[in-house]
Design a protein around this motif. Sequence first.
Motif, PDB file in Angstrom:
ATOM      1  N   ASP A 103       0.891  -1.209  -0.010  1.00  0.00           N
ATOM      2  CA  ASP A 103       0.229   0.093  -0.007  1.00  0.00           C
ATOM      3  C   ASP A 103       0.831   1.214  -0.128  1.00  0.00           C
ATOM      4  O   ASP A 103       2.113   1.115   0.700  1.00  0.00           O
ATOM      5  N   LYS A 141      -3.278  11.238   0.845  1.00  0.00           N
ATOM      6  CA  LYS A 141      -4.094  10.124   0.440  1.00  0.00           C
ATOM      7  C   LYS A 141      -3.476   8.850   0.463  1.00  0.00           C
ATOM      8  O   LYS A 141      -2.414   8.871   0.189  1.00  0.00           O
ATOM      9  N   LEU A 143      -3.247   5.010  -1.148  1.00  0.00           N
ATOM     10  CA  LEU A 143      -3.726   4.087  -2.266  1.00  0.00           C
ATOM     11  C   LEU A 143      -3.419   2.739  -1.978  1.00  0.00           C
ATOM     12  O   LEU A 143      -2.241   2.680  -2.189  1.00  0.00           O
ATOM     13  N   GLU A 146      -4.711  -3.092  -4.211  1.00  0.00           N
ATOM     14  CA  GLU A 146      -5.952  -3.397  -4.802  1.00  0.00           C
ATOM     15  C   GLU A 146      -6.774  -2.313  -5.630  1.00  0.00           C
ATOM     16  O   GLU A 146      -7.480  -2.680  -6.476  1.00  0.00           O
ATOM     17  N   GLU A 147      -6.401  -0.933  -5.300  1.00  0.00           N
ATOM     18  CA  GLU A 147      -7.062   0.063  -5.879  1.00  0.00           C
ATOM     19  C   GLU A 147      -6.424   0.613  -7.005  1.00  0.00           C
ATOM     20  O   GLU A 147      -6.682   1.476  -7.754  1.00  0.00           O
ATOM     21  N   ALA A 148      -5.101   0.556  -7.124  1.00  0.00           N
ATOM     22  CA  ALA A 148      -4.084   0.979  -8.029  1.00  0.00           C
ATOM     23  C   ALA A 148      -4.353   0.087  -9.517  1.00  0.00           C
ATOM     24  O   ALA A 148      -4.595  -1.128  -9.356  1.00  0.00           O
ATOM     25  N   THR A 149      -4.321   0.939 -10.456  1.00  0.00           N
ATOM     26  CA  THR A 149      -4.675   0.310 -11.934  1.00  0.00           C
ATOM     27  C   THR A 149      -3.440  -0.421 -12.306  1.00  0.00           C
ATOM     28  O   THR A 149      -2.393   0.446 -12.526  1.00  0.00           O
ATOM     29  N   TYR A 165       2.300  -1.065 -11.197  1.00  0.00           N
ATOM     30  CA  TYR A 165       1.472  -0.224 -10.584  1.00  0.00           C
ATOM     31  C   TYR A 165       1.602   1.110 -10.342  1.00  0.00           C
ATOM     32  O   TYR A 165       2.708   1.388  -9.562  1.00  0.00           O
ATOM     33  N   TYR A 167       1.343   4.404  -8.649  1.00  0.00           N
ATOM     34  CA  TYR A 167       0.578   4.955  -7.386  1.00  0.00           C
ATOM     35  C   TYR A 167       0.439   6.677  -7.408  1.00  0.00           C
ATOM     36  O   TYR A 167      -0.496   7.175  -7.492  1.00  0.00           O
TER      37      TYR A 167
END
Length: 279
Positions: A103, A141, A143, A146-149, A165, A167
């Motif tokens: 993360d 913030k 990230l 799991e939410e990174a493209t 990934y 970030y």
Amino acid sequence: MNMEVRYATNPTDAKQYDGERLRSEFLIESLFVEGEVNMVYSHYDRVITGGAVPTVKPLKLEDSETLKTEFFLERREIGIINISDGKGKVIVNGETFELNKRDCLYVGRGNEDVQLDSVDASQPARFYLASATAHKEYPTKKLPIEEATPAKLGSDAESNNRTIYKYIHEDGLQSCQLMMGMTLLAPNNMWNTMPPHVHDRRMEAYLYFDMDEDSRVFHFMGKPDETRHMVVKNEQVVLSPPWSIHSGVGTNNYTFIWAMAGENYTFTDMDHVKMDELK
């Protein structure tokens, strides 16, 4: 807090370096020590790279002696990624952000109190830090990975099947100039960034990790027509100057975090090097 200062190197002078000098200029070998924050201040775009392993108490982000500021992020921003299975937490001005493995947390300019802690001291977090100078405040913030493209690149045939990934970048966590992300190589794949490139508008730092004790990465650097290499162990960082390629091949697959800062904020700003230009 321990801070080492590294100065910029002229590529013409670097041609004369032996292996030991090359490593002393560009390789950071011991960032992650339990109970400590260790950092390297580089004169390449004033980027600071660091490692923090909190155990029995939180570790504060500070170094007024080197930066000559009232607090660490007075004129800086920072990206923080946990590379350990142990859960970590970052406390920013009293607000807590929990970070699982891989993360990322961005903390913007102007945040005075930043502390790094582990949820369980017996299984401490291992925070990798990358900081650049900043001219504007952006919100803090988190990230999760799991939410990174994810972006899939390469192939098994080229031995570089990998997932990138992003970030901190123009379409993700916003920042002034810091960009940060992670590349995971699939099993049985060993090459990264080949064919290589340079980007004369910014520097880059590579943290290699998720490697076995006996695994190594042969990191290639230098001007395209004057390449050199360094042998890199787990959790070591290579500082890559703007004039240098930055590519590597491992004895096993591995993961690395890339962090960049400089003049251009566009991720795709790179000057590709053709294979027949490499020497």
